[in-house]
Design an enzyme around this catalytic site. Sequence first.
Site, PDB file in Angstrom:
ATOM      1  N   GLY A  31       0.756  -1.250   0.000  1.00  0.00           N
ATOM      2  CA  GLY A  31       0.000   0.000   0.000  1.00  0.00           C
ATOM      3  C   GLY A  31       0.780   1.289   0.000  1.00  0.00           C
ATOM      4  CB  CYS A  89     -16.785   4.795 -28.629  1.00  0.00           C
ATOM      5  SG  CYS A  89     -16.035   4.794 -30.245  1.00  0.00           S
TER       6      CYS A  89
END
Length: 438
Positions: free
Chosen positions: A251, A364
Site C-alpha cells: 500500500g 468510444c
Amino acid sequence: MPKPASQKVATARPFSYRNRTLHCDGVSLASIAEQHSTPAYVYSERQISERFQLFDQAFATRPHTICYAVKANSSLVILRLLGEQGAGFDIVSGGELERVRKAHKPALQRIVFSGVGKQVWEIDAALKANILLFNVESEAELYLLAARAETLGIRARFALRVNPDVFADTHPYISTGLREHKFGIDITLARAIYKRATKFKSLDPAGVSVHIGSQIRSVRPFAAATQRVLDLIADLRKDGHDIRYLDAGGGLGIDYHDSINDPKFNPQQQVQNYAAALNKVLKGIDAHLLLEPGRFIVAQAGALLTRVLVVKQNGAKTFVITDAGMNDLIRPALYQAHHEIIPVKQTAGKQVTTSVVDVVGPVCESGDFFARDRALPNVKPGDLVVLLDTGAYGMSLTSNYNTRPRPPELLITGDKAQLIRRRETLKDLFGPELLPTF
Ligand code: LLP
C-alpha cells in the site's frame, strides 16, 4: 543474502532527456516507437530491482520476506527478476499462482494468497504448491480451506486477514481497512475464530495479516494497523497459538505529480520512513515480517509510450487524441488518477509554448481521457508522448474494449531493449470466440 541497512541504493529516475530525446535508461523512446510502434509499455529493469532492494534493506534488521503484489504488474519476466532476488509473492488468484510457477518455481514457497473469494481449484493448487501462507478473509473460507487441506492430506498454514478499522486517506476504490469494506475479518472477532480453528488438524494458525489499502502516502495508518495486529498476536499467543508470521500488507504510495527531475525525489527516504514507522511499533517482536508492496516497486519504473493521432478543437476545448486509450491505461478513467505526460522530443532553443488541452484516447467513451485541462507543450499529429508512472496497474488492468489489441511490453536493461510481451494481434483476440452455424 540481504545487504546491510546502511548500504545506499542508487535511485535515479530512469526517464531523462539526452540530446533532447526522452530515454529510458540508455534507450531512446523514439527508437522504441520506430521498432515496436505505439502504444507500448516500457520498463526499467534497473529501477525495479533497486526498489525491491530498498525494501529488502530497510527491513534487513529483522527476519522478513518482501512478497511483491503480482497484480501490480504480472509480467513473467518481472516476476522472474524479483523471484531471483529472493522476493516472495502476494497472489490473489490461481492464475497468479501459475504465473509465479512459470516465472520462478522456487518462489512458490514464498507465496501468500490473499483474496475475498477463493475457489476450490485455486485453494487446491496452492495447497499442492506448498505456499507459505493463506490469508483467509472469512470464516466460511477458513472452513473450506480446512476441508480441502484434509482431503489432500496437507496442513494449511493460514493467517486471518483482519480488518483493523483504520482509516487511510486514499481513493475510496482502493481503501480496504475500514469495517464497511468487503475485505478481511473484523479484528474484534478474530480471536474467537482462531480458537474455533483449533478443531481442525488440517489447519496451522501460523500468522496474522492486514492490508489497509493502496496509494497511501502517510506512514501513520500503517503503524496504527500494525499495532492492532500486534495486540491480537499477543492475545493469540496467550491462547497457545504458534503465530510466526506478521503480514503487514502493501500500500505504500508514490507521488504521481513528481516531474522526472524533481530534486525532492527520494524513494529511499520514503521506504526508510515507512520501515522506521513499522519497526518502531514492531520493536522486539519475534515474528517473521511479510510485506506486500506492489505499486512502489514497479510504478515509477514504467511509462506508456503513445503517438498523437489528431489535435482537434471542439468549442473552446482542444483535444489531443492519442493512439493509447482507456483500454491500455484505465487509471485516469477509473480513479481520476493523475499521470504526468511529457513529450519524447524536447523543443530546441526557443521558449516552449504550451496550451491547455484534454489528452484523450480513441475509445468510444467520454471517460476515455488521460488528462483534462492540462497545460502541455504544444504537440502535433505524429508526435510521441509518454505517460509516466504507469508501471503499476497499467498493463495489468488493460482490456480489449473496442476490440483493441493490448500493447507490447519492453524491458530496458542499460542500453538494450528486450521485448517481453509482443503486441496482441486481431487473431489473438478472435482466438477464444466461437461462431456456430445455425
Ligand atoms: N496486498 C493486497 C492484499 C492488495 O489487495 C494489494 C492491492 C496489495 C497488497 C498491493 O498494494 P500496493 O502496494 O500496490 O498499493 N488498481 C489500483 C490499485 C488497486 C490495489 C489493489 N490491491 C490503482 O491503479 O491504483
